[in-house]
Write an enzyme that holds these catalytic residues in place. Structure first.
Site, mmCIF file in Angstrom:
data_model
loop_
_atom_site.group_PDB
_atom_site.id
_atom_site.type_symbol
_atom_site.label_atom_id
_atom_site.label_comp_id
_atom_site.label_asym_id
_atom_site.label_seq_id
_atom_site.Cartn_x
_atom_site.Cartn_y
_atom_site.Cartn_z
ATOM 1 N N HIS A 25 -9.571 -38.420 45.198
ATOM 2 C CA HIS A 25 -9.842 -39.040 43.896
ATOM 3 C C HIS A 25 -9.995 -40.539 44.083
ATOM 4 O O HIS A 25 -9.285 -41.344 43.463
ATOM 5 C CB HIS A 25 -8.739 -38.735 42.875
ATOM 6 C CG HIS A 25 -8.713 -37.310 42.443
ATOM 7 N ND1 HIS A 25 -7.588 -36.715 41.907
ATOM 8 C CD2 HIS A 25 -9.656 -36.326 42.473
ATOM 9 C CE1 HIS A 25 -7.859 -35.449 41.610
ATOM 10 N NE2 HIS A 25 -9.109 -35.193 41.950
ATOM 11 N N HIS A 81 -16.334 -24.808 39.133
ATOM 12 C CA HIS A 81 -15.917 -26.159 38.756
ATOM 13 C C HIS A 81 -16.909 -27.121 39.386
ATOM 14 O O HIS A 81 -17.276 -26.960 40.551
ATOM 15 C CB HIS A 81 -14.496 -26.384 39.274
ATOM 16 C CG HIS A 81 -13.911 -27.729 39.018
ATOM 17 N ND1 HIS A 81 -14.255 -28.506 37.941
ATOM 18 C CD2 HIS A 81 -12.994 -28.447 39.719
ATOM 19 C CE1 HIS A 81 -13.551 -29.636 37.981
ATOM 20 N NE2 HIS A 81 -12.803 -29.629 39.059
ATOM 21 N N GLU A 83 -16.731 -30.573 39.728
ATOM 22 C CA GLU A 83 -16.271 -31.839 40.296
ATOM 23 C C GLU A 83 -16.940 -32.024 41.667
ATOM 24 O O GLU A 83 -17.161 -31.056 42.385
ATOM 25 C CB GLU A 83 -14.743 -31.808 40.424
ATOM 26 C CG GLU A 83 -14.115 -33.158 40.689
ATOM 27 C CD GLU A 83 -12.593 -33.121 40.640
ATOM 28 O OE1 GLU A 83 -11.976 -34.181 40.831
ATOM 29 O OE2 GLU A 83 -12.019 -32.031 40.398
ATOM 30 N N ASP A 85 -16.222 -32.737 44.630
ATOM 31 C CA ASP A 85 -15.686 -32.163 45.871
ATOM 32 C C ASP A 85 -16.057 -30.692 46.018
ATOM 33 O O ASP A 85 -15.972 -30.134 47.114
ATOM 34 C CB ASP A 85 -14.171 -32.348 45.968
ATOM 35 C CG ASP A 85 -13.419 -31.906 44.737
ATOM 36 O OD1 ASP A 85 -13.907 -32.141 43.624
ATOM 37 O OD2 ASP A 85 -12.320 -31.345 44.871
ATOM 38 N N HIS A 147 -8.439 -28.358 36.007
ATOM 39 C CA HIS A 147 -7.993 -29.558 35.349
ATOM 40 C C HIS A 147 -9.130 -30.368 34.744
ATOM 41 O O HIS A 147 -8.935 -31.499 34.291
ATOM 42 C CB HIS A 147 -7.185 -30.431 36.315
ATOM 43 C CG HIS A 147 -7.997 -30.914 37.494
ATOM 44 N ND1 HIS A 147 -8.188 -32.247 37.746
ATOM 45 C CD2 HIS A 147 -8.664 -30.257 38.450
ATOM 46 C CE1 HIS A 147 -8.924 -32.388 38.827
ATOM 47 N NE2 HIS A 147 -9.211 -31.203 39.262
ATOM 48 N N ASP A 166 -9.329 -24.768 41.267
ATOM 49 C CA ASP A 166 -8.291 -25.740 41.625
ATOM 50 C C ASP A 166 -6.875 -25.229 41.357
ATOM 51 O O ASP A 166 -5.910 -25.788 41.872
ATOM 52 C CB ASP A 166 -8.520 -27.055 40.881
ATOM 53 C CG ASP A 166 -9.538 -27.940 41.598
ATOM 54 O OD1 ASP A 166 -9.781 -27.718 42.789
ATOM 55 O OD2 ASP A 166 -10.094 -28.847 40.961
ATOM 56 N N TYR A 194 0.563 -31.088 44.610
ATOM 57 C CA TYR A 194 -0.709 -30.847 43.923
ATOM 58 C C TYR A 194 -0.453 -30.584 42.435
ATOM 59 O O TYR A 194 -1.132 -31.138 41.568
ATOM 60 C CB TYR A 194 -1.414 -29.657 44.570
ATOM 61 C CG TYR A 194 -2.851 -29.485 44.165
ATOM 62 C CD1 TYR A 194 -3.879 -30.061 44.895
ATOM 63 C CD2 TYR A 194 -3.200 -28.723 43.051
ATOM 64 C CE1 TYR A 194 -5.210 -29.901 44.528
ATOM 65 C CE2 TYR A 194 -4.516 -28.559 42.676
ATOM 66 C CZ TYR A 194 -5.524 -29.149 43.428
ATOM 67 O OH TYR A 194 -6.831 -28.992 43.050
ATOM 68 N N HIS A 227 -9.125 -25.435 47.250
ATOM 69 C CA HIS A 227 -8.546 -26.315 48.267
ATOM 70 C C HIS A 227 -7.372 -25.604 48.934
ATOM 71 O O HIS A 227 -6.590 -24.929 48.271
ATOM 72 C CB HIS A 227 -8.008 -27.620 47.648
ATOM 73 C CG HIS A 227 -9.060 -28.537 47.129
ATOM 74 N ND1 HIS A 227 -10.013 -29.123 47.924
ATOM 75 C CD2 HIS A 227 -9.292 -29.003 45.866
ATOM 76 C CE1 HIS A 227 -10.785 -29.899 47.187
ATOM 77 N NE2 HIS A 227 -10.377 -29.829 45.934
#
Length: 398
Positions: A25, A81, A83, A85, A147, A166, A194, A227
């Site tokens: 992040h 998701h 995001e 990454d 999230h 996530d 996490y 992850h």
């Protein structure tokens, strides 16, 4: 790049292990154990790719993927998701197979378009929607705000695999890849970290979602997060932990976090700890200099604690920068019900205690004392006052 790994005869991990990544992040989250970017390939009559990887690995990942499969054989892409990454390699992938449909939530489409543009073929899905891939179906479950607002899970019945995105993941770049092949103490801590640093603000939503998913009565034999390790040995253990963590989780621990200029505030922290220990020897006490420890590690220990003390000396009519940053981080994760108080030393301006209390008053934690401040340095009298403050604080801890 690590070779791709079979999860079973028809599902393969096609991700990347990144042991060199130490901040996430941006520079916000420390990840000393590295991380993975997990992508999955499901083969049936149709072939499905679940998520991609971060952009930094896009070219290498695509070359590796091409050795695994002719990209034109991929019938659809599921973006649980968006995001970066997880979606960073999507642009490069879509240059190769531009007509391949993308399954995602409505917000997922908005995020992909915002980051990458592109005129892709979207199939918008919501909870309960399914795609027929041959002998099986892939079922979608929205996990909004877990999230990000686009988040969802995908479930493969028959194989009983939950692609959880996530949720249930951790930043652990373990080459072993499965939860029964890694250092369990590292795994446990990285899972907790996490959750504490990323998912705590969404605990109430998560609690409702866990109940919703539980109500679907899904048999789960494997959990494949985006992850970290894949849960194949007793996968429900991490779900059970989340069920505890999302319910105002606390242990019999106290964190005392402080920053100090000439050690006076440090001495206060130590004396307050001595006072707490006299009254509550059952409590585990942890002291952290916020300028010398990772903010994320401190917040992780705070997450586990039932009580927290914040200390800073006064500087330039304010508090020391590391404590200001820590308080901002604590406000962000939105701890609830923890017992808190403040302390600090000063020379000619004792404003730090006022500012600490103002910041704590903005949280949902329970401020139980006005705090204590000491001018210049501790002597026998002020040391005893700090110990007495600790004794009284200890009585407030349930």
């Amino acid at each position: 790049m690590k070779k791709f790994v079979d999860i079973n005869s028809s599902v393969k991990w096609v991700g990347v292990v990144d042991q060199d990544m130490k901040k996430f992040h941006g520079e916000e989250l420390s990840i000393p154990s590295g991380t993975t970017y997990n992508s999955y390939l499901i083969r049936d009559e149709k072939t499905v790719l679940v998520d991609t990887v971060i952009h930094a690995f896009s070219e290498e990942w695509l070359e590796h993927l091409k050795r695994e499969i002719d990209l034109k054989e991929i019938d659809c892409i599921v973006m649980n998701h968006s995001e970066p990454d997880h979606s960073g390699a999507l642009v490069q992938l879509m240059k190769e197979i531009p007509d391949t449909p993308i399954y995602c939530t409505e917000m997922g489409r908005e995020i992909i378009e915002a980051y990458y543009g592109g005129d892709y073929k979207y199939n918008i899905v919501k909870t309960g929607d399914k795609i027929d891939i041959g002998s099986r179906e892939l079922i979608f479950v929205e996990m909004k705000m877990l999230h990000w607002p686009d988040s969802m899970m995908s479930y493969l019945p028959g194989d009983n695999i939950l692609f959880s995105n996530d949720a249930f993941g951790q930043h652990y770049g373990a080459n072993g890849l499965f939860n029964d092949m890694v250092d369990q103490s590292v795994l446990e801590y990285e899972c907790l970290k996490y959750y504490a640093c990323i998912l705590t603000p969404f605990s109430k939503i998560l609690k409702m979602k866990l109940e919703e998913v539980g109500g679907l009565n899904l048999a789960i034999d494997t959990i494949c997060p985006s992850h970290g390790v894949i849960w194949r040995d007793n996968p429900m253990q991490i779900v059970e932990k989340y069920s505890r963590w999302c319910d105002d989780y606390m242990e019999d621990r106290v964190v005392i976090a402080y920053d100090t200029m000439w050690h006076s505030t440090k001495k206060m922290a130590e004396s307050i700890a001595d006072g707490i220990r006299e009254v509550r020897p059952d409590l585990e006490l942890l002291l952290f200099n916020s300028a010398k420890n990772s903010e994320n590690d401190i917040i992780t220990e705070m997450f586990r604690s039932s009580a927290i003390l914040f200390g800073s000396s006064t500087i330039n009519n304010g508090i020391l920068p590391s404590m200001a940053a820590l308080l901002e981080g604590v406000r962000g994760v939105n701890f609830q019900k923890k017992v808190v108080a403040a302390f600090g030393s000063y020379g000619w301006n004792g404003r730090s205690l006022l500012l600490l209390n103002e910041e704590l008053g903005k949280t949902r934690m329970q401020v139980v004392k006005e705090g204590i401040k000491v001018k210049w340095n501790l002597d026998d009298e002020t040391r005893e006052q700090c110990m007495d403050f600790g004794r009284e604080f200890a009585k407030e801890i349930k």
